[in-house]
Scaffold this motif. Structure first.
Motif, PDB file in Angstrom:
ATOM      1  N   MET A  52       9.462  42.661   6.659  1.00 24.30           N
ATOM      2  CA  MET A  52       9.485  43.450   7.894  1.00 24.30           C
ATOM      3  C   MET A  52       8.060  43.747   8.345  1.00 24.30           C
ATOM      4  SD  MET A  52      11.597  46.930   8.463  1.00 24.30           S
ATOM      5  CE  MET A  52      11.221  47.985   9.858  1.00 24.30           C
ATOM      6  N   CYS A  53       7.875  43.665   9.646  1.00 26.09           N
ATOM      7  CA  CYS A  53       6.531  43.852  10.163  1.00 26.09           C
ATOM      8  C   CYS A  53       6.159  45.326  10.228  1.00 26.09           C
ATOM      9  CB  CYS A  53       6.436  43.276  11.578  1.00 26.09           C
ATOM     10  SG  CYS A  53       6.484  41.499  11.589  1.00 26.09           S
ATOM     11  N   PRO A  54       4.970  45.661   9.812  1.00 24.82           N
ATOM     12  CA  PRO A  54       4.496  47.035  10.011  1.00 24.82           C
ATOM     13  C   PRO A  54       4.296  47.301  11.507  1.00 24.82           C
ATOM     14  CG  PRO A  54       2.723  45.622   9.212  1.00 24.82           C
ATOM     15  CD  PRO A  54       3.956  44.787   9.227  1.00 24.82           C
ATOM     16  N   ASN A 105      13.936  45.982  15.533  1.00 21.50           N
ATOM     17  CA  ASN A 105      15.255  46.392  16.013  1.00 21.50           C
ATOM     18  C   ASN A 105      16.203  45.218  16.243  1.00 21.50           C
ATOM     19  OD1 ASN A 105      14.334  48.974  15.983  1.00 21.50           O
ATOM     20  ND2 ASN A 105      13.826  49.031  18.170  1.00 21.50           N
ATOM     21  N   SER A 106      15.637  44.070  16.588  1.00 17.44           N
ATOM     22  CA  SER A 106      16.499  42.977  17.053  1.00 17.44           C
ATOM     23  C   SER A 106      16.711  41.869  16.040  1.00 17.44           C
ATOM     24  CB  SER A 106      15.904  42.350  18.319  1.00 17.44           C
ATOM     25  OG  SER A 106      15.578  43.335  19.260  1.00 17.44           O
ATOM     26  N   ASP A 128      13.970  40.335   7.062  1.00 16.53           N
ATOM     27  CA  ASP A 128      13.011  39.344   6.541  1.00 16.53           C
ATOM     28  C   ASP A 128      12.601  38.321   7.609  1.00 16.53           C
ATOM     29  OD1 ASP A 128      15.339  37.961   6.869  1.00 16.53           O
ATOM     30  OD2 ASP A 128      15.371  37.081   4.859  1.00 16.53           O
ATOM     31  N   PHE A 129      12.848  38.645   8.868  1.00 18.22           N
ATOM     32  CA  PHE A 129      12.517  37.705   9.947  1.00 18.22           C
ATOM     33  C   PHE A 129      11.015  37.541  10.120  1.00 18.22           C
ATOM     34  CE2 PHE A 129      11.702  36.984  14.562  1.00 18.22           C
ATOM     35  CZ  PHE A 129      12.356  35.780  14.716  1.00 18.22           C
ATOM     36  N   CYS A 130      10.299  38.625   9.944  1.00 16.81           N
ATOM     37  CA  CYS A 130       8.878  38.652  10.298  1.00 16.81           C
ATOM     38  C   CYS A 130       8.045  39.111   9.121  1.00 16.81           C
ATOM     39  CB  CYS A 130       8.706  39.601  11.486  1.00 16.81           C
ATOM     40  SG  CYS A 130       7.008  39.831  12.026  1.00 16.81           S
ATOM     41  N   SER A 131       6.913  38.440   8.919  1.00 15.55           N
ATOM     42  CA  SER A 131       6.018  38.864   7.846  1.00 15.55           C
ATOM     43  C   SER A 131       4.580  38.964   8.347  1.00 15.55           C
ATOM     44  CB  SER A 131       6.084  37.867   6.678  1.00 15.55           C
ATOM     45  OG  SER A 131       5.051  38.162   5.752  1.00 15.55           O
ATOM     46  N   ARG A 132       3.884  39.999   7.840  1.00 13.84           N
ATOM     47  CA  ARG A 132       2.445  40.091   8.117  1.00 13.84           C
ATOM     48  C   ARG A 132       1.660  40.180   6.814  1.00 13.84           C
ATOM     49  NH1 ARG A 132       0.396  43.774  12.654  1.00 13.84           N
ATOM     50  NH2 ARG A 132      -1.193  42.151  12.656  1.00 13.84           N
ATOM     51  N   ASP A 133       2.286  39.763   5.769  1.00 15.02           N
ATOM     52  CA  ASP A 133       1.637  39.699   4.462  1.00 15.02           C
ATOM     53  C   ASP A 133       0.424  38.756   4.539  1.00 15.02           C
ATOM     54  OD1 ASP A 133       2.002  39.822   1.284  1.00 15.02           O
ATOM     55  OD2 ASP A 133       1.603  37.738   1.889  1.00 15.02           O
ATOM     56  N   ALA A 134      -0.692  39.203   3.972  1.00 18.40           N
ATOM     57  CA  ALA A 134      -1.947  38.450   4.111  1.00 18.40           C
ATOM     58  C   ALA A 134      -1.831  37.019   3.583  1.00 18.40           C
ATOM     59  CB  ALA A 134      -3.077  39.186   3.388  1.00 18.40           C
ATOM     60  N   GLN A 135      -1.162  36.868   2.454  1.00 18.60           N
ATOM     61  CA  GLN A 135      -1.029  35.540   1.867  1.00 18.60           C
ATOM     62  C   GLN A 135      -0.165  34.632   2.757  1.00 18.60           C
ATOM     63  OE1 GLN A 135      -2.706  34.293  -0.773  1.00 18.60           O
ATOM     64  NE2 GLN A 135      -1.794  32.403  -0.001  1.00 18.60           N
ATOM     65  N   SER A 166      15.902  34.205  21.392  1.00 15.10           N
ATOM     66  CA  SER A 166      15.680  35.644  21.641  1.00 15.10           C
ATOM     67  C   SER A 166      14.234  36.016  21.368  1.00 15.10           C
ATOM     68  CB  SER A 166      16.552  36.512  20.734  1.00 15.10           C
ATOM     69  OG  SER A 166      17.823  36.002  20.605  1.00 15.10           O
ATOM     70  N   PHE A 167      13.700  35.428  20.305  1.00 17.29           N
ATOM     71  CA  PHE A 167      12.327  35.773  19.951  1.00 17.29           C
ATOM     72  C   PHE A 167      11.343  35.303  21.022  1.00 17.29           C
ATOM     73  CE2 PHE A 167       8.274  34.786  17.848  1.00 17.29           C
ATOM     74  CZ  PHE A 167       7.902  36.078  17.520  1.00 17.29           C
TER      75      PHE A 167
END
Lengths: 482, 482
Positions: free
Chosen positions: B1-3, B32-33, B37-44, B75-76
């Motif tokens: 999940m994205c911060p 919300n939509s 686990d759709f989006c990640s902002r993990d550095a690696q 949608s994205f």
């Protein structure tokens, strides 16, 4: 030379400052800038070059021009753009959708004088040709080098390469070689602005952005005029075996095709036709029937690479199982040609049998069985008064569906009935995610049916792409869409 | 999940009345939509998915999203459009031109979760796959039905079908089968507006206006995201003969190719490499040399359809004439694979030998001889300090030209020298009407060199077509052109 008459379409387009006050007559400009025999307004010429093989439209071009080189095409289109004059590119005029018909005063640009064929490059297996080269002439030229341009169809004696490309011609060996698109390396294009594009030259590989030449293949002359092409060639097929089979019905044709797909053979053609088609061609062309007697309701012409290993055994099994009712194999090249004549003369034979209505549809190959079954049901239930004849390229999912006018029906009633069947037929095609025009294109004839095969958003994109190349809509206007 | 952070690129685009006052944060909208686990902002993750095999760019994506289905992609993209956020479509990231690099805060759309492969349709010889299916997995899947998708290249274990199509992948059997373009029947595309296009479905023939799917093949993700494809298959090649020849020099390779074109064989691959390439691959990969000793300066791997008729005699003549200095034929499938390993490991071996600069050019096949001769001259005269290694697909006119950094040259001087050689090399390519990127594409890496292969008016048209699909320039921005 064109007389000093007003063209039907002459209209002033918005001009920049430099052109304000320009009053040079369009025809004078032609006379001044091009050779004497560049332009004709002779009534017979207009009648001949204003149409293609589609018979439902009346030709009405303003003039016909006959450029000899690309620069002339470019200068002429520039002139047309400056006067707002519409043009119709024209090849061998064998089209069946009115794509080369000029019915609103357009000027026909005939490519027939641009018919040079370059020497065959046997290393690269390519040949450079001008757009007006006749397909069969190109075949014969390449054959001398042991190579072939494997796009092959009945009208090859008249059709021209530019037209083949503009309509992405298919034909009888698509199952082996694919359509025209696969056999074009490079294109030279002239746009309405007079820009000359050299697209991809002779390159087999070139991943440098969008492959613009693909847009012109199958665009039916609506984006620009094809003036030259580098064709890709392949080794000429010398040894082939040609078979002719009688089968119980259309589902049996599909079963045979499925067996052929699994068999140890290399399929080069797999053509089917109904008994009505075979009867018509034998009668009209006075050809020898392939079988002394046959209870078959459907026939298949199959061409394979001569090989021999396992073919006889495979076929023997199919005879034994009863899938093939009767079958022959050509014993000589002459016999092979005779069998092919039974297939290649169908369209003309039906045309000469009665007034007819043609369709050229495709569905996914795997759905042919279901489609044909529903189509035959539909005709049986709702259109029993019409005579249904169909033949086609099974391996491509492509059927040519003809309805012939019964003698007891008048022409208007027949056309009305065809209009109704088309709606039902195309709805069925749509249900199977098929094409309302597999080979022939849309042209003028199928515009109203385009929506069965292309979505609204696709059609919107096509319009926008057209605008990129031809913002004023002067290049083959009214073809594919309005 | 994205911060709940601000994306780098978040910018307000012009909105209609309905959206005025809309203040929903972009990341909130994603949370919300879409699934957790759709989006990640993990550095690696950002580091891994922000780049492809091109090593010269630093990845800097804002986030990576992993849709599971086409609707999610749509949608994205709609959401991104409304916020003016740029995206980079991403497949197996094996590209060599930076086409899948996100270096300016774009959001990477990874297709890797969309990797379903449908059942093989043996009648139609097709298979429907999602874009994220790995090429080799598709090969193995189809092989079970005795069929193959004949696009084959060294990175197939990582590359994905969507990426292959977006880059019109070539590979080692183009001479027999052509590039990816020939093996795609239908595409499902999602545009920046969230429109889902079903282009051509499973149709072999469909002449209903411009074939829009062709635009996406080779467009490097700049027009839309490929989400599914119907692939065309062919009978799997089971029986082959693989030969390995030593030759005097590059001109001899061309002469051998010319002879092979005329010989009674069916060529499936004709790959050449210089002695330096062979030495590198043997050393780095610790492979067995094909010959105990060889004075060859150039080598050829030739694969043909097993046939036997006339091949030995043909080859014996070439030995006798001295064209072939030494040659072997694989005696088993294992030996064939070993010979292929010598070819397929070249790129990696050179990469591991020294810091290198790569080019991937093509010229018309017939001009290869002249081109290679001028290129070797050029390097000899002006760039003798650089080590030149090249290999490639002779039948496609395609050479991979590598310059390796000599140990006595520092990296900056080497790169400066490469910059100079590129200008000369591309001018030579242009002189021969060639391509500055035969297979790899333009991406970020070759933008400045595009003009050597595409005219100004072509580039203008490409920009306009891009605008048709992506008027705001959010779909893989900065790739192919700015």
């Amino acid at each position: 030379m064109c007389p000093q008459a007003q063209p039907f379409l002459l209209r002033v387009v918005k001009r920049g400052h430099k052109n304000i006050g320009m009053k040079i007559n369009f025809w004078s400009a032609i006379s001044n800038s091009f050779p004497k025999d560049f332009c004709s307004r002779d009534a017979q010429i207009l009648e001949t070059y204003g149409r293609d093989w589609t018979t439902v439209f009346d030709p009405k071009p303003s003039a016909v021009v006959f450029p000899r080189q690309t620069d002339e095409v470019a200068s002429f289109l520039k002139l047309c753009l400056s006067f707002g004059v519409a043009v119709v590119p024209s090849g061998g005029r064998t089209g069946l959708a009115g794509g080369a018909v000029a019915k609103n005063g357009e000027i026909v640009v005939s490519l027939e004088r641009m018919n040079k064929v370059g020497s065959v490059d046997t290393m690269a297996q390519t040949v450079r040709v001008q757009a007006g080269a006749v397909t069969q002439a190109v075949h014969e030229h390449c054959m001398q080098a042991g190579l072939t341009w494997p796009v092959d169809f009945a009208s090859k004696g008249s059709s021209q390469i530019g037209g083949n490309i503009a309509t992405n011609a298919g034909g009888v060996r698509v199952i082996k070689y694919g359509s025209t698109r696969n056999w074009v390396l490079g294109l030279q294009i002239v746009t309405m602005a007079g820009d000359i594009f050299e697209l991809n030259g002779s390159l087999e590989k070139n991943n440098t952005g969008v492959d613009l030449k693909q847009l012109f293949i199958g665009s039916e002359g609506t984006l620009g005029i094809i003036t030259e092409a580098t064709l890709k060639l392949t080794t000429a097929l010398v040894e082939r075996d040609v078979f002719f089979f009688a089968l119980k019905d259309t589902p049996a044709v599909l079963r045979l095709f499925y067996e052929a797909r699994k068999a140890p053979i290399e399929l080069h053609a797999f053509e089917m036709f109904t008994d009505g088609c075979l009867d018509a061609v034998i009668k009209i062309m006075a050809l020898k029937p392939p079988f002394v007697e046959s209870a078959g309701k459907a026939y298949v012409l199959m061409e394979i690479k001569k090989d021999g290993q396992g073919v006889e055994e495979w076929l023997a099994g199919l005879f034994k199982d009863g899938l093939i009712m009767n079958g022959i194999m050509a014993q000589s090249e002459r016999e092979a040609r005779d069998l092919w004549a039974l297939r290649e003369n169908i369209a003309e034979s039906l045309y000469r049998t009665a007034f007819l209505h043609k369709n050229d549809i495709a569905v996914p190959v795997a759905d042919l069985d279901g489609f044909v079954s529903e189509m035959e049901d539909m005709f049986r239930k709702h259109y029993a008064k019409l005579d249904l004849y169909f033949f086609g390229h099974i391996g491509d999912g492509n059927l040519h569906i003809n309805t012939l006018k019964p003698s007891n029906l008048n022409k208007d009633d027949f056309l009305l009935a065809c209009h109704e069947t088309d709606k039902d037929l195309f709805s069925l095609v749509q249900k199977f995610k098929g094409s309302v025009s597999a080979e022939h294109g849309i042209g003028l004839l199928k515009k109203d049916s385009l929506h069965y095969s292309r979505s609204a958003v696709e059609m919107e994109i096509m319009r926008k792409i057209k605008k990129v190349f031809d913002p004023q809509g002067l290049m083959n206007p009214g073809k594919i869409f309005d």
